[in-house]
Design an enzyme around this catalytic site. Sequence first.
Site, PDB file in Angstrom:
ATOM      1  N   LYS A 253      37.661  81.282  35.787  1.00 42.33           N
ATOM      2  CA  LYS A 253      38.887  81.952  35.364  1.00 42.33           C
ATOM      3  C   LYS A 253      39.974  80.909  35.137  1.00 42.33           C
ATOM      4  O   LYS A 253      40.139  79.992  35.940  1.00 42.33           O
ATOM      5  CB  LYS A 253      39.369  82.971  36.397  1.00 42.33           C
ATOM      6  CG  LYS A 253      40.643  83.724  35.952  1.00 42.33           C
ATOM      7  CD  LYS A 253      40.977  84.865  36.891  1.00 42.33           C
ATOM      8  CE  LYS A 253      41.604  84.396  38.183  1.00 42.33           C
ATOM      9  NZ  LYS A 253      42.941  83.754  37.966  1.00 42.33           N
TER      10      LYS A 253
ATOM     11  N   ASP B 105      41.842  81.397  43.662  1.00 38.53           N
ATOM     12  CA  ASP B 105      42.645  80.333  44.264  1.00 38.53           C
ATOM     13  C   ASP B 105      43.618  80.914  45.283  1.00 38.53           C
ATOM     14  O   ASP B 105      44.307  80.180  45.991  1.00 38.53           O
ATOM     15  CB  ASP B 105      43.371  79.501  43.198  1.00 38.53           C
ATOM     16  CG  ASP B 105      44.375  80.289  42.383  1.00 38.53           C
ATOM     17  OD1 ASP B 105      44.462  81.518  42.543  1.00 38.53           O
ATOM     18  OD2 ASP B 105      45.083  79.660  41.566  1.00 38.53           O
ATOM     19  N   SER B 106      43.638  82.246  45.396  1.00 41.51           N
ATOM     20  CA  SER B 106      44.334  82.917  46.496  1.00 41.51           C
ATOM     21  C   SER B 106      43.728  82.543  47.837  1.00 41.51           C
ATOM     22  O   SER B 106      44.290  82.847  48.897  1.00 41.51           O
ATOM     23  CB  SER B 106      44.295  84.438  46.306  1.00 41.51           C
ATOM     24  OG  SER B 106      42.964  84.879  46.048  1.00 41.51           O
TER      25      SER B 106
ATOM     26  N   GLU C  39      44.200  80.473  34.160  1.00 46.35           N
ATOM     27  CA  GLU C  39      45.499  81.117  34.023  1.00 46.35           C
ATOM     28  C   GLU C  39      46.181  80.653  32.741  1.00 46.35           C
ATOM     29  O   GLU C  39      46.152  79.477  32.403  1.00 46.35           O
ATOM     30  CB  GLU C  39      46.391  80.801  35.224  1.00 46.35           C
ATOM     31  CG  GLU C  39      45.968  81.497  36.507  1.00 46.35           C
ATOM     32  CD  GLU C  39      47.012  81.388  37.600  1.00 46.35           C
ATOM     33  OE1 GLU C  39      48.151  80.953  37.309  1.00 46.35           O
ATOM     34  OE2 GLU C  39      46.697  81.719  38.757  1.00 46.35           O
TER      35      GLU C  39
ATOM     36  N   ASP D 116      37.684  80.510  40.371  1.00 45.49           N
ATOM     37  CA  ASP D 116      39.057  80.389  39.896  1.00 45.49           C
ATOM     38  C   ASP D 116      39.451  78.911  39.849  1.00 45.49           C
ATOM     39  O   ASP D 116      39.466  78.239  40.885  1.00 45.49           O
ATOM     40  CB  ASP D 116      39.982  81.139  40.854  1.00 45.49           C
ATOM     41  CG  ASP D 116      41.236  81.657  40.197  1.00 45.49           C
ATOM     42  OD1 ASP D 116      41.450  81.379  39.010  1.00 45.49           O
ATOM     43  OD2 ASP D 116      42.000  82.357  40.891  1.00 45.49           O
TER      44      ASP D 116
ATOM     45  N   GLU E   2      48.108  90.574  35.220  1.00 44.09           N
ATOM     46  CA  GLU E   2      48.793  90.622  36.517  1.00 44.09           C
ATOM     47  C   GLU E   2      50.293  90.801  36.328  1.00 44.09           C
ATOM     48  O   GLU E   2      50.920  90.141  35.505  1.00 44.09           O
ATOM     49  CB  GLU E   2      48.532  89.343  37.311  1.00 44.09           C
ATOM     50  CG  GLU E   2      49.219  89.347  38.677  1.00 44.09           C
ATOM     51  CD  GLU E   2      48.772  88.225  39.593  1.00 44.09           C
ATOM     52  OE1 GLU E   2      49.292  88.165  40.722  1.00 44.09           O
ATOM     53  OE2 GLU E   2      47.927  87.424  39.191  1.00 44.09           O
TER      54      GLU E   2
END
Length: 263
Positions: free
Chosen positions: A113, A44-45, A115, A83, A180
Amino acid sequence: MSVTVRDLRTFKERGERFVMLTAYDFPTARILDEAGIPVLLVGDSLANNILGYETTLPVTMGEMLHHTRAVARGAKNALIVGDMPFLSYQVSLEEGIRNAGRFLKEGGAHAVKLEGPMLELAAALVDRGIPVMGHIGLTPQSVHTMGGYRVQGKSDEDARRLVDEAQALEKSGVFSLVLEGIPTTVAGQITEAVSVPTIGIGAGPQCDAQVLVITDLLGLGTGSYPKFVKPYADLRGEITRAVQRFQEDVAAGTFPDDAHSYH
């Protein structure tokens, strides 16, 4: 042969360090795949590195799926992880399952993925045949709650919480964990505490693998880089010099020359 989630666990069992890189488009995915990168994350970056948003929060499912499809067309061997963007999985279990399924069904990804310690959702996805990569520590989708991009797990209490989250996610069935923004020693404790591979970004050298954002690795960013980033090239400078030479040749009338014209 294509990389699978089982291969990553085998890498850890053998003590083989590996890498994951972000990819957002067809040509980059093809280059990384041909270079032998085993895992590609359509992060999502995408939001702040490609689409120009200030944070990862605005990126949509539609945008993520669009870029995941492009990566899937470019990579033939790498494990592709989609993501899940902000609020695509936090609203309800049903919506999280549906959106995760879209990454595999419509996007061509092999896994997703999540979070944070989304234990119930992770277990539900694995039960439905959707492999899950966990992500703990500094979770950018929670940037406002955390008060910025701050290192997590600095106190003994927070470190214990992260170890507990990692072990709980492993029990939920995740095949790997992104760590992270975590102190090196804490990341090492987590890596020892779980049997699934840990993938570090700003988490020191004791993780089983490392991930970087591809635009950071290639030196395409503007301004300063985070402490954990090591640019391995200066493509921003190379691109600038190339387009300036092109502009100079056109202005001087030396491009196109005879060799680059039809007769």
